[in-house]
Design a protein around this motif. Structure first.
Motif, PDB file in Angstrom:
ATOM      1  N   PHE A 226       0.943  -1.143   0.055  1.00  0.00           N
ATOM      2  CA  PHE A 226       0.079   0.053   0.055  1.00  0.00           C
ATOM      3  C   PHE A 226       0.867   1.156  -0.146  1.00  0.00           C
ATOM      4  N   ASP A 227       0.590   2.282  -0.625  1.00  0.00           N
ATOM      5  CA  ASP A 227       1.029   3.428  -0.807  1.00  0.00           C
ATOM      6  C   ASP A 227       0.634   4.633   0.061  1.00  0.00           C
ATOM      7  N   LYS A 228      -0.326   4.138   1.000  1.00  0.00           N
ATOM      8  CA  LYS A 228      -0.790   5.156   2.126  1.00  0.00           C
ATOM      9  C   LYS A 228      -1.221   4.532   3.179  1.00  0.00           C
ATOM     10  N   PRO A 229      -1.389   5.024   4.352  1.00  0.00           N
ATOM     11  CA  PRO A 229      -1.917   4.007   5.540  1.00  0.00           C
ATOM     12  C   PRO A 229      -3.309   3.615   5.362  1.00  0.00           C
ATOM     13  N   VAL A 230      -3.693   2.413   5.686  1.00  0.00           N
ATOM     14  CA  VAL A 230      -4.877   1.850   5.230  1.00  0.00           C
ATOM     15  C   VAL A 230      -5.620   1.977   6.696  1.00  0.00           C
ATOM     16  N   GLU A 231      -6.929   2.434   6.441  1.00  0.00           N
ATOM     17  CA  GLU A 231      -7.832   2.187   7.483  1.00  0.00           C
ATOM     18  C   GLU A 231      -9.377   1.847   7.028  1.00  0.00           C
ATOM     19  N   VAL A 232     -10.168   1.111   7.519  1.00  0.00           N
ATOM     20  CA  VAL A 232     -11.257   0.590   6.916  1.00  0.00           C
ATOM     21  C   VAL A 232     -12.398   1.356   7.627  1.00  0.00           C
ATOM     22  N   PHE A 233     -13.586   1.609   6.943  1.00  0.00           N
ATOM     23  CA  PHE A 233     -14.624   2.404   7.684  1.00  0.00           C
ATOM     24  C   PHE A 233     -15.980   1.631   7.263  1.00  0.00           C
ATOM     25  N   ARG A 234     -15.839   0.521   6.588  1.00  0.00           N
ATOM     26  CA  ARG A 234     -17.212   0.288   6.122  1.00  0.00           C
ATOM     27  C   ARG A 234     -17.195  -1.232   5.453  1.00  0.00           C
ATOM     28  N   GLY A 235     -18.391  -2.025   5.338  1.00  0.00           N
ATOM     29  CA  GLY A 235     -18.280  -3.199   4.922  1.00  0.00           C
ATOM     30  C   GLY A 235     -17.814  -3.233   3.499  1.00  0.00           C
ATOM     31  N   PRO A 236     -17.815  -4.696   2.982  1.00  0.00           N
ATOM     32  CA  PRO A 236     -16.865  -5.001   1.918  1.00  0.00           C
ATOM     33  C   PRO A 236     -17.502  -4.515   0.496  1.00  0.00           C
ATOM     34  N   TYR A 237     -19.045  -4.601   0.583  1.00  0.00           N
ATOM     35  CA  TYR A 237     -19.595  -4.439  -0.878  1.00  0.00           C
ATOM     36  C   TYR A 237     -20.816  -3.451  -0.852  1.00  0.00           C
ATOM     37  N   GLU A 238     -20.070  -2.137  -0.509  1.00  0.00           N
ATOM     38  CA  GLU A 238     -21.024  -1.161  -0.538  1.00  0.00           C
ATOM     39  C   GLU A 238     -21.200  -0.263  -1.942  1.00  0.00           C
ATOM     40  N   TYR A 239     -21.775  -1.234  -2.705  1.00  0.00           N
ATOM     41  CA  TYR A 239     -22.163  -0.847  -4.218  1.00  0.00           C
ATOM     42  C   TYR A 239     -23.556  -0.117  -4.008  1.00  0.00           C
ATOM     43  N   SER A 240     -23.695   0.914  -5.170  1.00  0.00           N
ATOM     44  CA  SER A 240     -25.093   1.576  -5.345  1.00  0.00           C
ATOM     45  C   SER A 240     -25.587   2.117  -3.987  1.00  0.00           C
ATOM     46  N   VAL A 241     -24.845   2.503  -3.238  1.00  0.00           N
ATOM     47  CA  VAL A 241     -25.189   3.216  -1.828  1.00  0.00           C
ATOM     48  C   VAL A 241     -26.046   4.628  -1.977  1.00  0.00           C
ATOM     49  N   PRO A 242     -27.222   4.583  -2.012  1.00  0.00           N
ATOM     50  CA  PRO A 242     -28.087   5.852  -1.957  1.00  0.00           C
ATOM     51  C   PRO A 242     -27.438   7.141  -1.293  1.00  0.00           C
ATOM     52  N   GLY A 243     -27.409   7.992  -2.548  1.00  0.00           N
ATOM     53  CA  GLY A 243     -26.772   9.201  -1.991  1.00  0.00           C
ATOM     54  C   GLY A 243     -25.331   9.529  -2.336  1.00  0.00           C
ATOM     55  N   ALA A 244     -24.564   8.360  -2.502  1.00  0.00           N
ATOM     56  CA  ALA A 244     -23.238   8.438  -2.675  1.00  0.00           C
ATOM     57  C   ALA A 244     -22.839   8.771  -4.084  1.00  0.00           C
ATOM     58  N   THR A 245     -21.770   9.606  -4.359  1.00  0.00           N
ATOM     59  CA  THR A 245     -21.459  10.310  -5.630  1.00  0.00           C
ATOM     60  C   THR A 245     -21.178   9.075  -6.824  1.00  0.00           C
ATOM     61  N   ALA A 246     -20.596   8.059  -6.275  1.00  0.00           N
ATOM     62  CA  ALA A 246     -20.080   6.914  -7.239  1.00  0.00           C
ATOM     63  C   ALA A 246     -21.161   5.730  -6.974  1.00  0.00           C
ATOM     64  N   ASP A 247     -21.092   4.863  -7.830  1.00  0.00           N
ATOM     65  CA  ASP A 247     -22.141   3.827  -7.363  1.00  0.00           C
ATOM     66  C   ASP A 247     -21.239   2.694  -6.776  1.00  0.00           C
ATOM     67  N   PHE A 248     -20.106   2.955  -6.177  1.00  0.00           N
ATOM     68  CA  PHE A 248     -19.302   1.921  -5.467  1.00  0.00           C
ATOM     69  C   PHE A 248     -18.502   3.043  -4.220  1.00  0.00           C
ATOM     70  N   VAL A 249     -18.555   2.590  -2.930  1.00  0.00           N
ATOM     71  CA  VAL A 249     -17.808   3.247  -2.035  1.00  0.00           C
ATOM     72  C   VAL A 249     -16.906   2.346  -1.572  1.00  0.00           C
ATOM     73  N   PRO A 250     -15.443   2.752  -1.626  1.00  0.00           N
ATOM     74  CA  PRO A 250     -14.419   1.745  -1.257  1.00  0.00           C
ATOM     75  C   PRO A 250     -14.243   1.795   0.371  1.00  0.00           C
ATOM     76  N   GLN A 251     -13.928   0.554   0.794  1.00  0.00           N
ATOM     77  CA  GLN A 251     -13.726   0.295   2.297  1.00  0.00           C
ATOM     78  C   GLN A 251     -13.080   1.154   3.087  1.00  0.00           C
ATOM     79  N   THR A 252     -12.110   2.024   2.304  1.00  0.00           N
ATOM     80  CA  THR A 252     -11.389   3.151   3.002  1.00  0.00           C
ATOM     81  C   THR A 252     -11.843   4.325   3.073  1.00  0.00           C
ATOM     82  N   HIS A 253     -13.321   4.561   2.221  1.00  0.00           N
ATOM     83  CA  HIS A 253     -13.709   5.674   2.441  1.00  0.00           C
ATOM     84  C   HIS A 253     -14.329   6.189   3.648  1.00  0.00           C
ATOM     85  N   ARG A 254     -13.945   7.319   4.117  1.00  0.00           N
ATOM     86  CA  ARG A 254     -14.387   7.780   5.546  1.00  0.00           C
ATOM     87  C   ARG A 254     -15.890   8.174   5.436  1.00  0.00           C
ATOM     88  N   ALA A 255     -16.675   7.822   6.478  1.00  0.00           N
ATOM     89  CA  ALA A 255     -17.655   8.018   6.161  1.00  0.00           C
ATOM     90  C   ALA A 255     -18.311   9.488   6.121  1.00  0.00           C
TER      91      ALA A 255
END
Lengths: 143, 606, 326
Positions: free
Chosen positions: B577-606
């Motif tokens: 990894f080229d940056k410190p890793v921290e996880v904020f969410r579950g593994p399969y957050e696809y098509s989350v209502p209200g999110a900008t993209a249709d996927f939210v990476p696990q490292t995406h801070r809430a």
């Protein structure tokens, strides 16, 4: 590169004194195990009615010894939950291996040979396995 | 300890890796051959596994030729095979001999299971993907990891080497049942240098490699998860590898013990598996003390080999789950239920083994026990498959190469699984045992099942490994050709099996033609299908190598996936990894209502 | 370590020394316990084979009292002793008393070497030159004076089919000819017999164990703590009455097969443990030298090696009664 945080953990003063306190316990256990060894040898010359019961008594003492070694020498008593979890699974499966092979042994269809010396001649192995060509069916004519 | 603290602590490993001065000193040998980097080891396992799969498949092709054209010379390569494998295996005319058929059969099974699928699914994908998906800089024990691979490699070389000893390789099946296996292959006069003994030695190495590898996986998953990556945030693939590793750690040792016993039976003349009064040829075998039990081998063997079935299938389900979630663009249906089903499956797989042994004369009580557990194990299997099927519901599915293979996996695995249920019942099994029905059943699980999932995995992670995508055009040719022909190979086996065609006839049943007349013609159909299946693998091989050079270049996250393995540079550097890793969410957050993209990476801070 | 094995390079993986907060474990400790779990299954497989074969053995085909109990007891005590000294070695490191560590570890190593020496130079070889023939059940009546089956039946004991002792003459073509000749020479010197042995070319001649010399004695009904000496009595057994004949090597019976396999594998574990202990005791970079730079790391290594050693001890705790006593 060494990571300072990880590798030069200073020895905890509490931990050291805890260890020092345990040394006496280890000594007692050592004598206890020796005594149990003598006991195992001793009771094996006492007849408990049948070989089966002698075996049970012997195994009970051995299990006690093994329990003491793992609980105290191997520090299993204060060990973390993670380790206990998979050791319990291991215990279950190894017991399964014992019990189910035992069951399978105790419950054969009558008249079939498993391993007995009295079932002579029940296991036939044709010599042909060591000379494969001899026994092979001729197939060329079929097509 | 606060989250930030533990992030710092966890990522010190990464920071260390960055200005790691060893890194720049590594020569060719340390970087690519005797590497301790999990990614290099994963690729080594993967390539070795694929090679063995292909080799095992070729062995089967020769056998299939023999079944459809018994006694005829193998076309094109018959002479070469005669030169390579010698007179025990091939006749001078270039046809397969009966013992050659046994050699190929035994080695096909052994190689496919222990040298092909497990190294690719567990060693290859597991090694490459698991540390990435949990945000770790490497496996917990990198040196042990390297040792496992080379131990496996030695086992492979020894196993292949056994083709070239006098009398050729093992002939006693991948199950190596005594008493036959206990005294096979001695006709060349060597105590050690014969097929079956070398098979046992190679297996001891192979088992050791698997054991050490699995210990490494479990320790890695427990110890090296990134901060915030709690158990229920693990990608399903990691769960699958975790349970698989437990199966390997606990099921393999009894087979290793049994392997030692058969080895001493063969070289020291013991009688662990040799019964009293064994009749060899015309007379009772005098040189044995007797008292052993062939049934004991079967118990110890199947104590491993049934969990082994799940070792073959669980990583495949893990791969499919990743790909399904990614390409339906929605979370896995019933993620938690699937995780619990995995554990149920793992647990039950240890207490069903004797359903392979209904024919050994076990009594009704024991048979009943094993029937009940065997039927029970279909419940978690169905939970897994159904969850994957329902996951498709309502998704806007992207049918790219990984997804095509993953979709095909579902019905193929379904057929394999459902046809296994009749075999669970003692009464039915007595009829179907050792027929082609059994062959069709387990091949549906592992060939169009597991191997399709492995192909899906290759197409899915190839961009991460190499930085380039594989070609879609060649991929589609590979997929549709393989899907159709592989069913042509295995489906008729159900028909033949139910008609009573025995799996060990080396002439395809010509000797018993009168009994199986209605189904014997399928032999030719299956053989032609197998040949075509081989042809349709050529686009894959071509694709695999040309894409290294000409494939479409990709960035960090070509599939727009959420898990951590797609949050690294492509290909991932030393330390991952080229940056410190921290996880904020579950593994399969696809098509989350209200999110900008249709996927939210696990490292995406809430 | 890298100095000796250039291909190994260190990777900085977290939790090699310090514990991970949520599991409370450093990785190697988890690893060794997983390894021990697999070892439990390995020896579990072997012990279940033991049970399966012993239960499957027909009455009289599972020998008893053939092993030397005092020596076995001594070895058990030595192994238990080494287990306690390795704990002391670890405790000394924890308390940062390096010299004590060196001392206790040395004792551990010596105990391990002693155990292996007893096994390899005394116990096993003593078995290799002992000999037994299993008599066919149909011919057993002919050898009643050595088997004592009437007496055993009266006492409600398992029958006896085997005659054991030292082989003095083997039938022509038998692989035991050389051993027999060697023993015969010894026998004739020691017992003051003439060189002439009973029996002919087709016979086994055996200098009997006490149990076969007096099969009808109450004293011989149970195995003794101290091994009974060989008698000076001999038995002549026709080759055609013999079911199987062998020195006490693995092929002798399923009993010796399991005995040699399990103790052999156990011995290999002892050897493996010794190699690791020597590495930790000698001034290797990853061994005793590590104390200077990172004593906690060395303590961890000793703890892990110790866990393995305790397991080896633990296996022996079961091996000893099931083969020597029961």
């Amino acid at each position: 590169m060494m990571i300072s945080h990880d590798n030069t953990l200073p020895s905890d003063a509490n931990a050291a004194s805890h260890v020092a306190a345990s040394v006496g316990k280890y000594k007692v256990l050592f004598y206890g195990l020796l005594a149990l060894t003598v006991l195992t040898v001793g009771v094996s010359y006492v007849h408990f009615g049948s070989n089966f019961w002698n075996f049970v008594v012997g195994m009970l003492i051995a299990t006690l010894k093994a329990g003491l070694v793992s609980a105290i020498f191997m520090h299993l008593l204060g060990e973390k939950l993670t380790i206990w979890r998979f050791l319990i699974f291991t215990g279950v499966f190894v017991t399964g291996l014992f019990l189910l092979t035992l069951l399978a042994h105790k419950d054969p269809i009558p008249g079939t040979a498993h391993s007995s010396h009295s079932a002579k001649g029940n296991w036939h192995v044709a010599e042909s396995i060591s000379s494969p060509e001899k026994n092979s069916v001729s197939t060329g004519s079929a097509h | 300890m606060s989250t930030i603290d533990s992030t710092v602590r966890h990522n010190q490993g990464l920071a260390g890796a960055h200005d790691d001065h060893h890194h720049h000193e590594l020569g060719f040998w340390q970087k690519y051959v005797f590497s301790t980097d999990h990614k290099v080891i994963g690729v080594q396992y993967g390539v070795t596994g694929l090679t063995f799969l292909f080799f095992g498949f070729l062995l089967m092709l020769v056998m299939r030729w023999q079944l459809a054209n018994p006694g005829d010379a193998v076309p094109l390569v018959g002479g070469a095979l005669r030169g390579l494998f010698g007179p025990v295996v091939m006749t001078d005319a270039g046809a397969l001999t009966s013992s050659g058929y046994n050699v190929f059969g035994a080695m096909h099974g052994t190689i496919m299971v222990f040298f092909g699928v497990v190294p690719l699914a567990v060693g290859g994908f597991g090694n490459f993907v698991v540390p990435l998906q949990i945000g770790a800089p490497d496996m917990a024990f990198p040196k042990l990891n390297m040792f496992s691979y080379w131990c496996f490699f030695i086992s492979g070389v020894v196993m292949l080497g056994s083709f070239f000893v006098p009398g050729s390789a093992a002939k006693s099946g991948w199950t190596a049942y005594p008493p036959l296996a206990g005294m096979a292959d001695f006709e060349n006069g060597h105590l050690w240098l014969n097929g079956q003994t070398i098979w046992l030695l190679a297996m001891v190495f192979n088992i050791t490699a698997s054991l050490l590898g699995s210990i490494n996986f479990i320790a890695t998953i427990i110890q090296l998860r990134a901060p915030g990556l709690t158990w229920m945030r693990l990608p399903f693939f990691v769960w699958a590898q975790f349970v698989t590793a437990f199966l390997l750690v606990l099921a393999f040792p009894p087979l290793e013990a049994a392997g030692f016993m058969q080895l001493t039976d063969r070289v020291l003349g013991t009688c662990f598996f040799m019964p009293t009064g064994l009749v060899v040829g015309q007379s009772v075998a005098q040189s044995w003390s007797g008292g052993g039990s062939p049934i004991l081998w079967q118990h110890l063997f199947w104590f491993l080999a049934h969990p082994e079935v799940y070792v073959l299938i669980l990583p495949a389900i893990g791969i499919v789950a990743e790909i399904v979630a990614n390409n339906t663009r929605k979370p896995l249906y019933g993620y938690k239920a699937m995780v619990y089903a995995l554990f149920g499956l793992g647990f039950l797989s240890f207490i069903v083994w004797a359903h392979h042994m209904y024919m050994t004369g076990m009594g009704a009580r024991v048979a009943t026990f094993f029937q009940i557990t065997t039927v029970m194990i279909s419940v978690p299997s169905v939970v897994l498959l159904t969850s994957l099927l329902i996951s498709l519901w309502g998704g806007s599915i992207r049918f790219n190469m990984p997804m095509l293979f993953a979709t095909a996996f579902l019905p193929m695995f379904g057929i394999g699984g459902l046809t296994g249920i009749p075999l669970a019942f003692n009464a039915v099994d007595l009829y179907l045992h050792d027929t082609y029905y059994v062959i069709a059943h387990f091949h549906y699980v592992v060939a169009p099942g597991t191997i399709f999932a492995l192909f899906a995995g290759v197409y899915h992670w190839y961009p991460k490994v190499t930085g380039r995508k594989m070609s879609e055009g060649l991929g589609r040719l590979h997929f549709w050709g393989s899907l159709i022909t592989i069913n042509g190979v295995f489906f008729p086996m159900f028909l033949q099996g139910m008609a009573g065609v025995h799996r060990r006839w080396y002439d395809g049943g010509v000797t018993y033609e009168q009994l199986i007349k209605p189904v014997i013609h399928w032999n030719m159909f299956m053989t032609v299908s197998a040949g075509l299946l081989a042809l349709f693998q050529l686009p894959f091989i071509l694709n695999f190598f040309t894409s290294l050079r000409f494939g479409q270049k990709v960035g960090r996250n070509p599939w727009e996936a959420t898990t951590l393995d797609w949050d690294t540079p492509t290909p991932p550097p030393h330390g991952n990894f080229d940056k410190p890793v921290e996880v904020f969410r579950g593994p399969y957050e696809y098509s989350v209502p209200g999110a900008t993209a249709d996927f939210v990476p696990q490292t995406h801070r809430a | 370590m890298s100095k000796f094995l250039p291909f190994f390079t260190d990777r900085d993986v977290p939790y090699t020394v310090a514990a991970r907060p949520d599991t409370g474990l450093y990785s190697a400790k988890l690893g060794i316990w997983l390894f021990l779990a697999s070892e439990v299954m390995l020896f579990g497989g072997l012990f279940s084979a033991y049970i399966f074969l012993r239960l499957g053995a027909e009455p009289g085909y599972w020998p008893k009292g053939l092993l030397n109990v005092p020596v076995g007891t001594l070895n058990t005590a030595v192994l238990i002793g080494s287990s306690v000294t390795v704990v002391f070695a670890w405790a000394s490191l924890k308390m940062r008393e390096f010299m004590k560590y060196r001392f206790y570890m040395a004792i551990t190593i010596l105990c391990g070497i002693f155990f292996l020496c007893v096994k390899l130079t005394y116990e096993w070889p003593a078995k290799f030159d002992h000999f037994g023939v299993f008599i066919k059940q149909s011919s057993a009546a002919k050898y009643e004076e050595f088997l004592g089956n009437d007496f055993l039946k009266e006492k409600n004991e398992e029958p006896r089919w085997e005659v054991t002792g030292h082989i003095l003459r083997a039938p022509k073509g038998s692989p035991y000819g050389a051993v027999a000749e060697h023993n015969a020479e010894h026998f004739s010197h020691g017992a003051g017999h003439g060189l002439h042995l009973p029996g002919g070319e087709g016979d086994y001649v055996i200098q009997l164990d006490a149990i076969n010399a007096k099969p009808n004695s109450e004293d011989n009904l149970r195995p003794a703590f101290w091994p009974r000496p060989l008698s000076s009595k001999t038995a002549v057994i026709r080759a055609e009455d013999v079911e199987s004949a062998s020195t006490f090597v693995p092929r002798h019976s399923t009993y010796f097969a399991t005995y040699f396999l399990i103790t052999g594998l156990h011995g290999l574990h002892v050897l493996g443990g010794l190699v690791v202990f020597l590495y930790l005791w000698l001034p290797f970079k990853g061994g005793a030298t590590l104390y200077k730079s990172n004593p906690e790391h060395l303590a961890n290594r000793v703890e892990i090696a110790g866990l393995f050693w305790h397991f080896v001890d633990l296996v022996w705790i079961f091996v000893f009664p099931i083969f020597y006593l029961l």
